[in-house]
Design a protein around this motif. Structure first.
Motif, PDB file in Angstrom:
ATOM      1  N   MET A  25       0.773  -1.308   0.023  1.00 42.68           N
ATOM      2  CA  MET A  25       0.113   0.027   0.065  1.00 42.68           C
ATOM      3  C   MET A  25       0.785   1.392  -0.073  1.00 42.68           C
ATOM      4  SD  MET A  25      -2.936  -0.062   2.492  1.00 42.68           S
ATOM      5  CE  MET A  25      -4.068  -1.024   3.018  1.00 42.68           C
ATOM      6  N   ASN A  26       0.604   2.325  -0.763  1.00 42.82           N
ATOM      7  CA  ASN A  26       1.101   3.225  -0.674  1.00 42.82           C
ATOM      8  C   ASN A  26       0.603   4.389   0.200  1.00 42.82           C
ATOM      9  OD1 ASN A  26      -1.061   4.398  -2.032  1.00 42.82           O
ATOM     10  ND2 ASN A  26       0.111   4.402  -4.114  1.00 42.82           N
ATOM     11  N   ALA A  27       1.292   5.424   0.393  1.00 44.77           N
ATOM     12  CA  ALA A  27       0.695   6.318   1.502  1.00 44.77           C
ATOM     13  C   ALA A  27      -0.557   6.989   1.125  1.00 44.77           C
ATOM     14  CB  ALA A  27       1.697   7.675   1.619  1.00 44.77           C
ATOM     15  N   MET A  28      -0.820   7.292  -0.231  1.00 47.04           N
ATOM     16  CA  MET A  28      -1.965   7.779  -0.572  1.00 47.04           C
ATOM     17  C   MET A  28      -3.052   6.932  -0.140  1.00 47.04           C
ATOM     18  SD  MET A  28      -2.896  10.726  -1.883  1.00 47.04           S
ATOM     19  CE  MET A  28      -3.837  11.539  -2.963  1.00 47.04           C
ATOM     20  N   VAL A  29      -3.174   5.845  -0.471  1.00 41.77           N
ATOM     21  CA  VAL A  29      -4.180   4.967  -0.318  1.00 41.77           C
ATOM     22  C   VAL A  29      -4.536   4.968   1.613  1.00 41.77           C
ATOM     23  CG1 VAL A  29      -4.895   2.215   0.040  1.00 41.77           C
ATOM     24  CG2 VAL A  29      -3.771   3.554  -1.975  1.00 41.77           C
ATOM     25  N   VAL A  30      -3.455   4.817   2.303  1.00 39.42           N
ATOM     26  CA  VAL A  30      -3.539   4.950   3.460  1.00 39.42           C
ATOM     27  C   VAL A  30      -4.139   6.350   4.139  1.00 39.42           C
ATOM     28  CG1 VAL A  30      -2.464   4.895   5.944  1.00 39.42           C
ATOM     29  CG2 VAL A  30      -2.098   3.417   4.042  1.00 39.42           C
ATOM     30  N   ILE A  31      -3.734   7.416   3.292  1.00 41.51           N
ATOM     31  CA  ILE A  31      -4.436   8.653   3.920  1.00 41.51           C
ATOM     32  C   ILE A  31      -5.944   8.639   3.430  1.00 41.51           C
ATOM     33  CG2 ILE A  31      -4.306  11.222   3.127  1.00 41.51           C
ATOM     34  CD1 ILE A  31      -1.290  10.769   3.085  1.00 41.51           C
TER      35      ILE A  31
ATOM     36  N   THR B 185      -8.065   6.147   3.115  1.00 42.13           N
ATOM     37  CA  THR B 185      -8.692   5.476   3.854  1.00 42.13           C
ATOM     38  C   THR B 185      -8.814   5.823   5.099  1.00 42.13           C
ATOM     39  OG1 THR B 185      -7.760   3.492   2.829  1.00 42.13           O
ATOM     40  CG2 THR B 185      -8.753   3.126   4.937  1.00 42.13           C
ATOM     41  N   VAL B 186      -7.911   6.672   5.782  1.00 45.88           N
ATOM     42  CA  VAL B 186      -8.249   7.246   6.972  1.00 45.88           C
ATOM     43  C   VAL B 186      -9.196   8.448   6.999  1.00 45.88           C
ATOM     44  CG1 VAL B 186      -6.972   8.450   9.028  1.00 45.88           C
ATOM     45  CG2 VAL B 186      -5.843   6.401   8.143  1.00 45.88           C
ATOM     46  N   VAL B 187      -9.126   9.196   5.839  1.00 43.64           N
ATOM     47  CA  VAL B 187      -9.900  10.309   5.741  1.00 43.64           C
ATOM     48  C   VAL B 187     -11.355   9.965   5.697  1.00 43.64           C
ATOM     49  CG1 VAL B 187     -10.605  12.290   4.247  1.00 43.64           C
ATOM     50  CG2 VAL B 187      -8.296  11.918   4.943  1.00 43.64           C
ATOM     51  N   VAL B 188     -11.499   8.721   4.901  1.00 42.32           N
ATOM     52  CA  VAL B 188     -12.998   8.325   4.623  1.00 42.32           C
ATOM     53  C   VAL B 188     -13.626   7.701   5.832  1.00 42.32           C
ATOM     54  CG1 VAL B 188     -14.151   6.424   3.442  1.00 42.32           C
ATOM     55  CG2 VAL B 188     -12.576   7.757   2.034  1.00 42.32           C
ATOM     56  N   PHE B 189     -12.514   7.119   6.758  1.00 44.95           N
ATOM     57  CA  PHE B 189     -13.264   6.341   7.882  1.00 44.95           C
ATOM     58  C   PHE B 189     -13.430   7.689   8.952  1.00 44.95           C
ATOM     59  CE2 PHE B 189     -11.893   5.488  12.247  1.00 44.95           C
ATOM     60  CZ  PHE B 189     -12.806   4.502  12.565  1.00 44.95           C
ATOM     61  N   TRP B 190     -12.953   8.585   9.084  1.00 44.85           N
ATOM     62  CA  TRP B 190     -13.153   9.661   9.846  1.00 44.85           C
ATOM     63  C   TRP B 190     -14.475  10.288   9.451  1.00 44.85           C
ATOM     64  CZ3 TRP B 190     -12.131   9.821  14.784  1.00 44.85           C
ATOM     65  CH2 TRP B 190     -11.169   9.300  15.287  1.00 44.85           C
ATOM     66  N   ALA B 191     -14.555  10.524   8.190  1.00 45.87           N
ATOM     67  CA  ALA B 191     -15.875  11.208   7.610  1.00 45.87           C
ATOM     68  C   ALA B 191     -16.873  10.429   8.114  1.00 45.87           C
ATOM     69  CB  ALA B 191     -15.484  11.332   6.227  1.00 45.87           C
ATOM     70  N   LEU B 192     -16.765   9.090   7.699  1.00 46.82           N
ATOM     71  CA  LEU B 192     -18.046   8.154   8.171  1.00 46.82           C
ATOM     72  C   LEU B 192     -18.136   8.222   9.572  1.00 46.82           C
ATOM     73  CD1 LEU B 192     -17.498   5.275   5.749  1.00 46.82           C
ATOM     74  CD2 LEU B 192     -19.003   7.005   5.440  1.00 46.82           C
ATOM     75  N   PHE B 193     -17.197   8.212  10.288  1.00 48.63           N
ATOM     76  CA  PHE B 193     -17.248   8.318  11.778  1.00 48.63           C
ATOM     77  C   PHE B 193     -18.116   9.619  12.085  1.00 48.63           C
ATOM     78  CE2 PHE B 193     -15.871   9.623  16.006  1.00 48.63           C
ATOM     79  CZ  PHE B 193     -16.155   8.561  16.856  1.00 48.63           C
ATOM     80  N   VAL B 194     -17.756  10.752  11.706  1.00 49.77           N
ATOM     81  CA  VAL B 194     -18.526  12.108  12.115  1.00 49.77           C
ATOM     82  C   VAL B 194     -19.835  12.049  11.507  1.00 49.77           C
ATOM     83  CG1 VAL B 194     -18.462  14.254  11.388  1.00 49.77           C
ATOM     84  CG2 VAL B 194     -16.187  13.098  12.157  1.00 49.77           C
ATOM     85  N   VAL B 195     -20.041  11.575  10.231  1.00 51.26           N
ATOM     86  CA  VAL B 195     -21.432  11.616   9.897  1.00 51.26           C
ATOM     87  C   VAL B 195     -22.382  10.684  10.983  1.00 51.26           C
ATOM     88  CG1 VAL B 195     -22.985  10.688   7.968  1.00 51.26           C
ATOM     89  CG2 VAL B 195     -20.924  12.059   7.655  1.00 51.26           C
ATOM     90  N   GLY B 196     -21.782   9.379  11.190  1.00 50.37           N
ATOM     91  CA  GLY B 196     -22.640   8.596  11.926  1.00 50.37           C
ATOM     92  C   GLY B 196     -22.916   9.283  13.537  1.00 50.37           C
TER      93      GLY B 196
END
Length: 64
Positions: free
Chosen positions: A1-7, A9-20
């Motif tokens: 995995m390169n750094a862009m995929v990790v970044i 993934t983390v941004v999507v996770f936090w966005a879904l968490f905040v929306v939840g």
């Protein structure tokens, strides 16, 4: 995995968490509003029943 995929993934996770969390707060607020409204209606109904009971004369046969 390169750094862009990790970044991403983390941004999507936090966005879904905040929306939840925001959706959960909204649902909780609506449930609280409904419960409070139901309790107030019940209190008003009870108060009205008290007024009617206070005005209604009680006979001995009603008590027994």
């Amino acid at each position: 995995m390169n750094a862009m995929v990790v970044i991403v993934t983390v941004v999507v996770f936090w966005a879904l968490f905040v929306v939840g969390v925001l959706v959960g707060i909204s649902v909780h607020r609506e449930a609280t509003r409904r419960r409070t409204s139901r309790l107030r209606r019940a209190e008003l109904h009870l108060a009205q029943a008290e007024v009617v009971a206070y005005r209604t004369p009680v006979r001995a046969r009603d008590v027994a």
